[in-house]
Design a protein around this motif. Sequence first.
Motif, mmCIF file in Angstrom:
data_model
loop_
_atom_site.group_PDB
_atom_site.id
_atom_site.type_symbol
_atom_site.label_atom_id
_atom_site.label_comp_id
_atom_site.label_asym_id
_atom_site.label_seq_id
_atom_site.Cartn_x
_atom_site.Cartn_y
_atom_site.Cartn_z
ATOM 1 N N THR A 264 22.835 20.906 11.011
ATOM 2 C CA THR A 264 23.890 21.795 10.693
ATOM 3 C C THR A 264 23.213 23.102 10.261
ATOM 4 O O THR A 264 23.720 24.106 9.927
ATOM 5 C CB THR A 264 24.474 21.309 9.206
ATOM 6 O OG1 THR A 264 23.537 21.041 8.474
ATOM 7 C CG2 THR A 264 25.521 20.195 9.486
ATOM 8 N N THR A 265 21.685 22.901 10.165
ATOM 9 C CA THR A 265 20.882 24.237 9.989
ATOM 10 C C THR A 265 20.492 24.904 11.124
ATOM 11 O O THR A 265 20.438 26.189 11.148
ATOM 12 C CB THR A 265 19.826 23.430 8.873
ATOM 13 O OG1 THR A 265 20.343 23.072 7.913
ATOM 14 C CG2 THR A 265 19.166 25.032 8.555
ATOM 15 N N ILE A 266 19.965 24.288 12.065
ATOM 16 C CA ILE A 266 19.409 24.779 13.284
ATOM 17 C C ILE A 266 20.136 25.914 13.898
ATOM 18 O O ILE A 266 19.716 26.952 14.228
ATOM 19 C CB ILE A 266 18.901 23.845 14.230
ATOM 20 C CG1 ILE A 266 17.629 23.084 13.534
ATOM 21 C CG2 ILE A 266 18.187 24.635 15.425
ATOM 22 C CD1 ILE A 266 17.102 21.989 14.449
ATOM 23 N N PRO A 267 21.693 25.696 14.269
ATOM 24 C CA PRO A 267 22.306 26.781 14.926
ATOM 25 C C PRO A 267 22.171 27.915 14.517
ATOM 26 O O PRO A 267 22.255 28.987 15.133
ATOM 27 C CB PRO A 267 23.521 26.013 14.987
ATOM 28 C CG PRO A 267 23.530 24.609 14.999
ATOM 29 C CD PRO A 267 22.237 24.303 14.090
ATOM 30 N N TYR A 272 19.533 34.086 14.045
ATOM 31 C CA TYR A 272 18.802 35.365 13.026
ATOM 32 C C TYR A 272 17.619 36.347 13.818
ATOM 33 O O TYR A 272 17.708 37.525 13.670
ATOM 34 C CB TYR A 272 18.064 34.620 11.794
ATOM 35 C CG TYR A 272 17.333 35.720 11.046
ATOM 36 C CD1 TYR A 272 18.248 36.403 10.050
ATOM 37 C CD2 TYR A 272 15.905 35.961 10.943
ATOM 38 C CE1 TYR A 272 17.582 37.601 9.150
ATOM 39 C CE2 TYR A 272 15.314 36.908 10.264
ATOM 40 C CZ TYR A 272 16.316 37.738 9.209
ATOM 41 O OH TYR A 272 15.622 38.619 8.566
ATOM 42 N N PRO A 273 16.881 35.564 14.545
ATOM 43 C CA PRO A 273 15.870 36.490 15.326
ATOM 44 C C PRO A 273 16.612 37.471 16.092
ATOM 45 O O PRO A 273 15.872 38.602 16.363
ATOM 46 C CB PRO A 273 15.093 35.424 16.193
ATOM 47 C CG PRO A 273 15.012 34.087 15.209
ATOM 48 C CD PRO A 273 16.540 34.375 14.999
ATOM 49 N N PHE A 274 17.553 37.541 16.802
ATOM 50 C CA PHE A 274 18.311 38.069 17.508
ATOM 51 C C PHE A 274 18.877 39.377 16.865
ATOM 52 O O PHE A 274 19.351 40.576 17.387
ATOM 53 C CB PHE A 274 19.388 37.768 18.679
ATOM 54 C CG PHE A 274 19.053 36.498 19.318
ATOM 55 C CD1 PHE A 274 18.429 36.825 20.577
ATOM 56 C CD2 PHE A 274 19.015 35.242 18.859
ATOM 57 C CE1 PHE A 274 17.703 35.863 21.521
ATOM 58 C CE2 PHE A 274 18.420 34.318 19.780
ATOM 59 C CZ PHE A 274 17.977 34.524 21.040
ATOM 60 N N LEU A 275 19.135 39.358 15.544
ATOM 61 C CA LEU A 275 19.734 40.249 14.645
ATOM 62 C C LEU A 275 18.836 40.859 13.689
ATOM 63 O O LEU A 275 19.252 41.955 13.027
ATOM 64 C CB LEU A 275 20.985 39.632 13.939
ATOM 65 C CG LEU A 275 22.054 39.327 14.830
ATOM 66 C CD1 LEU A 275 23.183 38.557 14.000
ATOM 67 C CD2 LEU A 275 22.810 40.117 15.864
#
Length: 290
Positions: A264-267, A272-275
Motif C-alpha cells: 500500500t505504500t510503495i506505489p 514522488y521523485p518524478f514530481l
Amino acid sequence: MKERSVSGFIFDSFNVIFMIVLCVTTIYPFLYLLTMSLSPADVSFSQIRIIPEKISFVNYEQVLGYDQVLIGFWNSLKRTIFGTFLNVAVTIAAAYVLAKKYFPHRSFWTKFIVFTMFFSGGMIPSYLLVRDLGLMNTSWALILPVLVNPFQLIIARNFMQSLPIELEESAKIDGANDIYILWKVIIPLSMPIIATLGLWNAVFHWNSWFDSLIYMTDTNKEVLQMVMRRIVLDGQMQVMSSVLPEDQNKVNTETIKAATIMVTTIPIIIIYPFLQKYFVKGMLIGSVKG
C-alpha cells in the motif's frame, strides 16, 4: 571565501545533526518493515535488523494472492486517478477566475472560501447528504465531497497572480477568449503548481480510508487502505483466503502485515521523485504572493 563565525558554524552543525537524526528516524521504520516483509516466516525478529537474513517473496505472494487486496488496489487506483484529475481540473479553473482583478466581488468570494477552511458542516450532515444523493457504494462518494480543497485553491490562485498579465493581454489582442487563454497560456506556465496539486491529491486519495469506512457497505467497493486496516489492525488473518490449511505454518502474521503495508505504500512513493522538481517551485511561488 568569507570565514564563518563560531555561532554560524554551531548553527550549521546543529542543522546537519538534526537532519541526520530526522532522516534516520524516518527511514528506519520503513527499512525495518521492508526487511520484515522480505523475510520468511521462520525468521525471528527478536533483534533489530534492516537487512534480511533470508530473502523470500512468499509474503507478497500471499498478500497479492488475496482477492480482496487486488480488488482494493483497483478501487484505490481508480479513485486516485479520477479523483486527482478532477481535483486539479476544478481547482485550476476556479483559481484562474479568482486570480482576475476584474472578477466581481473577488474579495468576498475569497474570504468565503477561506471561511470553509475553519468551519464545515460536520460528519453527520455530510453522510446524510451523500446518502440522500444516492452516492453510497460509489466512487463519487469518495471524490465529490473533497473535490475542492480551499487551501489548495488559494495556493493556486496566488501562483496564477504571479504570472505576467501581459501574456493574457497579448492573447486577447489576438482574439483569444478566456478558455483558450487558460488552456494554451496559463496551464503550460502553471505546470509547477499543477504538479504540486497532483502530488497532494494523489497522496490524499491513496491514503484515505475513513470515508470508505463510512460510505462503503459493500466490501467489493472498499479501497486498499481499508483492506490493510482490517489485516493490520484487526488481525483478521483468516480473511487471507489464499492461505491453504497445510500452509498455515509457513505464514507469519507479522511478516504478512509488513508485506501488506509495503504493497500500500510503495506505489505512492514511486510517484514522488518524478514530481519533486515541480513541487518545490510550485509551493514557493504559490505561497509567497498574497
